[in-house]
Design an enzyme around this catalytic site. Structure first.
Site: not given
Length: 505
Positions: A170, A174, A202
């Protein structure tokens, strides 16, 4: 301004995700016409969620598009002025030309950028990046830089503690995807404005009916989840500390970047930059009913500072600080039932009430929220109530069981309850709705006994591994008729159906 928004079309890829759905909701509230993509329009739960937003009927249009089938994004992007590329593949899908999610993510950003230019209408592409691409680790592996800001890029050759194949893939996806889209933006600056928004971890409620992965990471210390806690520590080791941001600020930042002129390039989006120890201490001080492990209160103290002010320099301001983010994560977990592990682990006194509320977590109503608030008012009044395990107590296994006959109002099913003691030490407890409708209290109690007996057999087998034998374990029942059936299993006219109903449920 409002008139122009009512005619402005925007596209949101990954519209059913945590950030995507919240962004769609915010855009609709602000008057935009929204094209949102989903991987599967046949998923009624996701489609129903988006169509249930205010103004969705007149201003929301849904399209099916998959990162692994990038040509499907041409139709939803056509005619739009702004594209928010939020979608990111988290699991690799076999059967396509890509070897992994890294290739799929990079190819998707390039293809979507090409489609934006070919559309002739898209003026700005906003890519939802991640702070995992902005590690302040030094390339020579000598430690961290003094500050973390937009100049930082993650050195992918460094082995980071707590990493695994998933987070490594990941992070690489990204990082390389953001670099690729920024390079594209520089080469095509006259045709398309490109903005990347590297969001921190988040938190906050959002609009999904379940607790999302990032919120689970933020409350990992509260629910004592080792897997999620390791992800939290991975972020801390990668980034020095943990940048966090509220979901509402994430949506506001996206829309700010869309509406503000002369904004382009790379931005980081985080309102707080804290350590895992700071998080644990906040939970310990403000939620004493959750007993945190001592290891969560110990960790590295680093002097790295948050140096990113580019968004604020352009006029953006955050509305939510660390306190609000963590508080809202707790509220989200309460609504979604992810604090079930707490009564399971340490508070049997609230287990029945929590389990009843958990039955309605998919479609909760105001009455269910009020019931949850009553549970937490009770916990607030009993902050130091806990389990006691005396040394001098004998080491004998005993079990107790009972049932709540027909207590489920909707289907009239009963609930089995049970607990097991080693001497005076409570070691196990259960609360589960029965799978069949009992026709009498005797039947409900008899089924509860069978559940309790299964748990006792499991404990007996576990204790044999330690050289302890509890083959003569008493099980206490508060119903004489059920005891009679257990002692004399002759199939009477009113009990012969029980075995069939249980074994064929």
């Amino acid at each position: 301004m409002e008139e122009s928004k009512s005619r402005c079309k925007v596209c949101v890829t990954g519209g059913a995700g945590y950030i995507g759905s919240a962004l769609v909701h915010s855009l609709l509230q602000k008057g935009y016409i929204v094209h949102a993509t989903l991987r599967n329009l046949g998923d009624e739960s996701k489609v129903g969620l988006l169509k249930g937003f205010p103004y969705a009927e007149e201003r929301l249009h849904l399209f099916e598009a998959d990162i692994y089938k990038t040509q499907e994004f041409e139709q939803p992007i056509q005619g739009c002025k702004i594209v928010f590329h939020v979608a990111t593949p988290l699991q690799h899908t076999t059967g396509y030309k890509y070897n992994d999610t890294i290739e799929a993510t990079i190819n998707a950003v390039k293809k979507i950028a090409d489609v934006c230019i070919k559309s002739g209408t898209v003026k700005r592409l906003i890519y939802t990046a991640s702070v995992v691409a902005a590690s302040p680790l030094k390339e020579d592996e000598s430690g961290y830089k003094i500050t973390m800001d937009e100049s930082c890029w993650t050195p992918l050759h460094i082995n980071v503690p707590y990493s695994n194949n998933y987070v490594e893939e990941y992070t690489e996806a990204k990082t390389k995807a953001e670099q690729e889209i920024l390079k594209f933006g520089e080469e095509k600056a006259s045709e398309l404005e490109v903005i990347t928004l590297g969001c921190g971890l988040v938190g906050g409620g959002g609009h999904l009916p379940y607790t999302t992965g990032s919120v689970m990471v933020l409350i990992s210390q509260v629910i004592n989840n080792p897997t999620q806690y390791h992800l939290l520590r991975y972020l801390e080791e990668l980034l020095g500390k943990i940048p966090i941001v509220h979901i509402e600020d994430v949506c506001r930042a996206h829309i700010f970047c869309a509406e503000t002129p002369l904004v382009n390039g790379r931005f980081l989006c985080s309102s707080s930059y804290i350590s895992s120890v700071e998080m644990a201490k906040y939970y310990q001080e403000n939620y004493p009913q959750f007993h945190l492990n001592q290891e969560f209160l110990e960790g590295p103290a680093r002097e790295i500072k948050w140096g990113s002010t580019k968004l604020e320099d352009k006029g953006f301001s955050y509305k939510h600080d660390m306190k609000t983010i963590l508080d809202d994560c707790i509220k989200c977990a309460k609504r979604s039932g992810n604090l079930l592990s707490i009564p399971t682990a340490s508070r049997p006194d609230i287990m029945f009430a929590v389990c009843v509320c958990a039955r309605y977590q998919v479609r909760p109503k105001e009455s269910h929220l009020q019931a949850i608030k009553r549970i937490f008012k009770y916990l607030n009044g009993q902050p130091r109530l806990g389990l006691w395990y005396p040394n001098e107590s004998p080491f004998d296994l005993a079990a107790y069981t009972g049932s709540d006959y027909g207590g489920a109002n909707l289907d009239r099913k009963s609930t089995s309850g049970g607990c097991q003691f080693l001497g005076a030490r409570l070691v196990s407890w259960q609360c589960k709705k029965q799978t069949t409708v009992s026709q009498s209290t005797i039947e409900a109690e008899y089924i509860a006994v069978s559940h309790c007996c299964s748990q006792v057999l499991w404990i007996q087998n576990q204790m044999l591994d330690y050289g302890l034998s509890f083959l003569q374990t008493p099980i206490y029942i508060d119903n004489n008729s059920a005891i009679s059936i257990v002692n004399n299993q002759v199939k009477h006219s009113k009990t012969k159906h029980i075995e069939i109903r249980i074994t064929t449920r």
